[in-house]
Design a protein around this motif. Structure first.
Motif, PDB file in Angstrom:
ATOM      1  N   THR A  60      46.548  57.657  47.306  1.00  0.00           N
ATOM      2  CA  THR A  60      45.716  56.698  46.557  1.00  0.00           C
ATOM      3  C   THR A  60      45.974  55.277  47.057  1.00  0.00           C
ATOM      4  OG1 THR A  60      47.282  56.361  44.723  1.00  0.00           O
ATOM      5  CG2 THR A  60      45.692  58.161  44.502  1.00  0.00           C
ATOM      6  N   ALA A  61      47.183  55.015  47.511  1.00  0.00           N
ATOM      7  CA  ALA A  61      47.468  53.690  48.093  1.00  0.00           C
ATOM      8  C   ALA A  61      46.665  53.489  49.374  1.00  0.00           C
ATOM      9  CB  ALA A  61      48.967  53.544  48.366  1.00  0.00           C
ATOM     10  N   SER A  64      43.231  52.718  48.411  1.00  0.00           N
ATOM     11  CA  SER A  64      43.220  51.341  47.924  1.00  0.00           C
ATOM     12  C   SER A  64      43.132  50.358  49.096  1.00  0.00           C
ATOM     13  CB  SER A  64      44.479  51.091  47.093  1.00  0.00           C
ATOM     14  OG  SER A  64      44.620  49.738  46.774  1.00  0.00           O
ATOM     15  N   GLU A  65      43.883  50.620  50.147  1.00  0.00           N
ATOM     16  CA  GLU A  65      43.846  49.735  51.330  1.00  0.00           C
ATOM     17  C   GLU A  65      42.438  49.708  51.927  1.00  0.00           C
ATOM     18  OE1 GLU A  65      46.651  50.806  54.395  1.00  0.00           O
ATOM     19  OE2 GLU A  65      45.701  49.498  55.876  1.00  0.00           O
ATOM     20  N   THR A  68      40.142  47.771  49.575  1.00  0.00           N
ATOM     21  CA  THR A  68      40.393  46.320  49.565  1.00  0.00           C
ATOM     22  C   THR A  68      39.779  45.682  50.816  1.00  0.00           C
ATOM     23  OG1 THR A  68      42.407  46.620  48.269  1.00  0.00           O
ATOM     24  CG2 THR A  68      42.179  44.536  49.433  1.00  0.00           C
ATOM     25  N   GLY A  72      37.507  43.424  49.012  1.00  0.00           N
ATOM     26  CA  GLY A  72      38.347  42.245  48.819  1.00  0.00           C
ATOM     27  C   GLY A  72      38.871  42.150  47.407  1.00  0.00           C
ATOM     28  N   ALA A  73      38.812  40.920  46.844  1.00  0.00           N
ATOM     29  CA  ALA A  73      39.369  40.674  45.510  1.00  0.00           C
ATOM     30  C   ALA A  73      38.702  41.545  44.446  1.00  0.00           C
ATOM     31  CB  ALA A  73      39.200  39.205  45.152  1.00  0.00           C
ATOM     32  N   PHE A  75      38.206  44.563  44.516  1.00  0.00           N
ATOM     33  CA  PHE A  75      38.892  45.842  44.313  1.00  0.00           C
ATOM     34  C   PHE A  75      40.212  45.615  43.582  1.00  0.00           C
ATOM     35  CE2 PHE A  75      41.689  49.363  45.284  1.00  0.00           C
ATOM     36  CZ  PHE A  75      40.892  50.410  44.831  1.00  0.00           C
ATOM     37  N   VAL A  76      40.927  44.545  43.961  1.00  0.00           N
ATOM     38  CA  VAL A  76      42.219  44.259  43.308  1.00  0.00           C
ATOM     39  C   VAL A  76      42.005  44.029  41.809  1.00  0.00           C
ATOM     40  CG1 VAL A  76      44.158  42.634  43.246  1.00  0.00           C
ATOM     41  CG2 VAL A  76      43.139  43.282  45.440  1.00  0.00           C
ATOM     42  N   LYS A  77      40.910  43.382  41.451  1.00  0.00           N
ATOM     43  CA  LYS A  77      40.542  43.190  40.043  1.00  0.00           C
ATOM     44  C   LYS A  77      39.136  43.748  39.867  1.00  0.00           C
ATOM     45  CE  LYS A  77      39.825  39.780  36.438  1.00  0.00           C
ATOM     46  NZ  LYS A  77      40.186  38.485  35.905  1.00  0.00           N
ATOM     47  N   GLY A  78      39.054  44.949  39.326  1.00  0.00           N
ATOM     48  CA  GLY A  78      37.745  45.573  39.113  1.00  0.00           C
ATOM     49  C   GLY A  78      37.547  46.871  39.864  1.00  0.00           C
ATOM     50  N   GLY A  79      38.547  47.264  40.663  1.00  0.00           N
ATOM     51  CA  GLY A  79      38.421  48.497  41.435  1.00  0.00           C
ATOM     52  C   GLY A  79      38.772  49.735  40.619  1.00  0.00           C
ATOM     53  N   THR A  80      38.305  50.874  41.108  1.00  0.00           N
ATOM     54  CA  THR A  80      38.647  52.162  40.487  1.00  0.00           C
ATOM     55  C   THR A  80      38.925  53.183  41.588  1.00  0.00           C
ATOM     56  OG1 THR A  80      36.397  53.072  40.459  1.00  0.00           O
ATOM     57  CG2 THR A  80      37.022  51.704  38.581  1.00  0.00           C
ATOM     58  N   ILE A  81      39.749  54.160  41.245  1.00  0.00           N
ATOM     59  CA  ILE A  81      39.976  55.321  42.125  1.00  0.00           C
ATOM     60  C   ILE A  81      40.023  56.550  41.223  1.00  0.00           C
ATOM     61  CG2 ILE A  81      41.589  56.515  43.667  1.00  0.00           C
ATOM     62  CD1 ILE A  81      42.690  53.828  44.550  1.00  0.00           C
ATOM     63  N   SER A  82      39.386  57.618  41.659  1.00  0.00           N
ATOM     64  CA  SER A  82      39.513  58.911  40.986  1.00  0.00           C
ATOM     65  C   SER A  82      39.554  59.986  42.059  1.00  0.00           C
ATOM     66  CB  SER A  82      38.325  59.137  40.040  1.00  0.00           C
ATOM     67  OG  SER A  82      38.418  60.410  39.443  1.00  0.00           O
TER      68      SER A  82
ATOM     69  N   ASP B  39      50.989  49.262  54.601  1.00  0.00           N
ATOM     70  CA  ASP B  39      49.869  48.342  54.343  1.00  0.00           C
ATOM     71  C   ASP B  39      50.477  46.952  54.136  1.00  0.00           C
ATOM     72  OD1 ASP B  39      47.679  46.903  53.512  1.00  0.00           O
ATOM     73  OD2 ASP B  39      47.306  48.075  51.700  1.00  0.00           O
ATOM     74  N   TRP B  43      47.796  39.123  51.543  1.00  0.00           N
ATOM     75  CA  TRP B  43      47.848  38.713  50.130  1.00  0.00           C
ATOM     76  C   TRP B  43      49.149  39.143  49.458  1.00  0.00           C
ATOM     77  CZ3 TRP B  43      42.356  40.643  48.254  1.00  0.00           C
ATOM     78  CH2 TRP B  43      41.367  39.886  48.890  1.00  0.00           C
ATOM     79  N   PHE B  50      43.596  34.998  44.249  1.00  0.00           N
ATOM     80  CA  PHE B  50      44.119  34.875  42.886  1.00  0.00           C
ATOM     81  C   PHE B  50      45.125  33.730  42.768  1.00  0.00           C
ATOM     82  CE2 PHE B  50      42.859  39.262  43.692  1.00  0.00           C
ATOM     83  CZ  PHE B  50      41.865  39.405  42.734  1.00  0.00           C
ATOM     84  N   HIS B  56      50.347  45.263  45.794  1.00  0.00           N
ATOM     85  CA  HIS B  56      49.383  46.328  46.064  1.00  0.00           C
ATOM     86  C   HIS B  56      48.848  46.847  44.724  1.00  0.00           C
ATOM     87  CE1 HIS B  56      47.768  49.972  47.842  1.00  0.00           C
ATOM     88  NE2 HIS B  56      48.117  49.541  49.038  1.00  0.00           N
ATOM     89  N   THR B  58      48.154  49.702  43.595  1.00  0.00           N
ATOM     90  CA  THR B  58      48.792  50.939  43.092  1.00  0.00           C
ATOM     91  C   THR B  58      50.314  50.784  42.931  1.00  0.00           C
ATOM     92  OG1 THR B  58      49.032  51.798  45.346  1.00  0.00           O
ATOM     93  CG2 THR B  58      47.022  52.394  44.173  1.00  0.00           C
ATOM     94  N   MET B  82      44.327  62.033  39.939  1.00  0.00           N
ATOM     95  CA  MET B  82      44.790  60.689  39.590  1.00  0.00           C
ATOM     96  C   MET B  82      43.584  59.766  39.448  1.00  0.00           C
ATOM     97  SD  MET B  82      47.820  59.051  39.335  1.00  0.00           S
ATOM     98  CE  MET B  82      47.844  57.519  38.435  1.00  0.00           C
ATOM     99  N   GLN B  83      43.585  58.992  38.383  1.00  0.00           N
ATOM    100  CA  GLN B  83      42.533  57.991  38.172  1.00  0.00           C
ATOM    101  C   GLN B  83      43.179  56.637  37.899  1.00  0.00           C
ATOM    102  OE1 GLN B  83      40.028  59.223  34.921  1.00  0.00           O
ATOM    103  NE2 GLN B  83      39.667  61.230  35.809  1.00  0.00           N
ATOM    104  N   PHE B  84      42.597  55.601  38.483  1.00  0.00           N
ATOM    105  CA  PHE B  84      43.041  54.227  38.224  1.00  0.00           C
ATOM    106  C   PHE B  84      41.841  53.345  37.912  1.00  0.00           C
ATOM    107  CE2 PHE B  84      46.213  55.400  41.578  1.00  0.00           C
ATOM    108  CZ  PHE B  84      47.388  55.105  40.915  1.00  0.00           C
ATOM    109  N   PHE B  86      41.773  49.172  38.057  1.00  0.00           N
ATOM    110  CA  PHE B  86      42.587  47.982  38.310  1.00  0.00           C
ATOM    111  C   PHE B  86      41.940  46.794  37.595  1.00  0.00           C
ATOM    112  CE2 PHE B  86      42.917  50.794  42.046  1.00  0.00           C
ATOM    113  CZ  PHE B  86      44.234  51.203  41.846  1.00  0.00           C
TER     114      PHE B  86
END
Lengths: 140, 140
Positions: A60-61, A64-65, A68, A72-73, A75-82, B39, B43, B50, B56, B58, B82-84, B86
């Motif tokens: 998942t990391a 995330s990379e 991102t 960009g930002a 995903f860091v604020k407002g992103g989701t992963i499932s 990664d 940032w 921000f 990161h 995660t 897994m679900q996130f 952010f």
């Protein structure tokens, strides 16, 4: 003026990431513990695995990379992963992380970009698959 | 003194709650995480949209997973899903803890699973990450 979201097309394949996963990285991620399938090879074998496993969350990391880099930002604020984890990832495996843009939808004055994501090991087998999204503002 | 029973399917109760230990976000830990997942986004150590470094997204996934270790001995489990979400960036100096609750447990194809929802919060109780994970229990 063209914005970031204009450059993202549904069906677009994202640049893939390649991750060669060492035991040292697994140790750093999972913290070395006795009786851990991630950091204690004898314990992992006793539990039926051929060697130690990377934690599923390391994948998942990687997603995330990739997200991102795309969002960009947003995903860091407002992103989701499932994601679902399909096959174990072992120390020494090489994963390729892939994504294809599935849809773009309006949200809070911006655009949410949803991406089909998955990881494959060096044998071409999917180890994880699911969806990730990020929110790109209209002014980005 | 507190008893730490082994985490077994039978011992788990839907609705059971967990709270992690509090952790301070340090630049060294952000750097270690970057090494673990290979990664090294700028940032993580320098300016970001921000206003300063962020971790990161995660970064605290393992804190959520390890909530269960505050009540049980958890010898092995395999992540199934897994679900996130952010919600806010994680910044150096934050004091962060995760709270969670078992929302389901089930047996499928002879394998035992538990589903836990969690929220990771800063010292003021502001949610940073919400999520849910499904784990297959490996007992013994």
């Amino acid at each position: 003026m063209a914005t970031v979201i204009d450059a993202i097309a549904v069906g677009q394949e994202l640049p893939s990431l390649v991750k060669e996963i060492s035991q040292r990285q697994i140790d750093a991620y999972s913290v070395v513990r006795a009786k851990s399938i991630h950091t204690d090879e004898a314990w992992a074998k006793a539990k039926g695995f051929r060697t130690t496993l990377a934690q599923g969350m390391m994948s998942t990391a990687y997603v995330s990379e990739m997200m991102t880099k795309l969002c960009g930002a947003g995903f860091v604020k407002g992103g989701t992963i499932s994601v679902a984890f399909i096959k174990p990832v072992y120390a020494g495996d090489r994963l390729t992380v892939r994504g294809i843009v599935k849809e773009k939808t309006a949200e809070n004055g911006g655009t949410r970009v949803a991406v089909d994501v998955w990881c494959e090991n060096q044998h071409g087998e999917k180890t994880a698959a699911g969806m990730a999204s990020g929110l790109i503002s209209a002014t980005t | 003194m507190t008893d730490f029973p082994k985490l077994t399917y039978e011992a788990l109760a839907i609705g059971e709650e967990f709270v992690s230990n509090e952790e301070i976000v340090t630049p060294e830990d952000i750097d270690t995480y970057a090494f673990a997942v290979d990664d090294h986004h700028p940032w993580f150590s320098g300016p970001s949209p921000f206003g300063g470094p962020v971790a990161h997204p995660t970064f605290f996934a393992n804190q959520a997973l390890r909530m269960r270790h505050t009540k049980y001995v958890v010898h092995a489990g395999l992540h199934a899903k897994m679900q996130f979400q952010f919600l806010e960036p994680i910044r150096p100096g934050m004091r962060v803890r995760s709270r969670g609750r078992i929302i389901d447990k089930y047996v499928r194809r002879g394998k035992k699973y538990m589903v836990t929802e969690f929220v990771t919060e800063d010292q003021g109780g502001r949610p940073l990450v919400r999520g849910q994970f499904t784990q297959m229990l490996i007992e013994g």
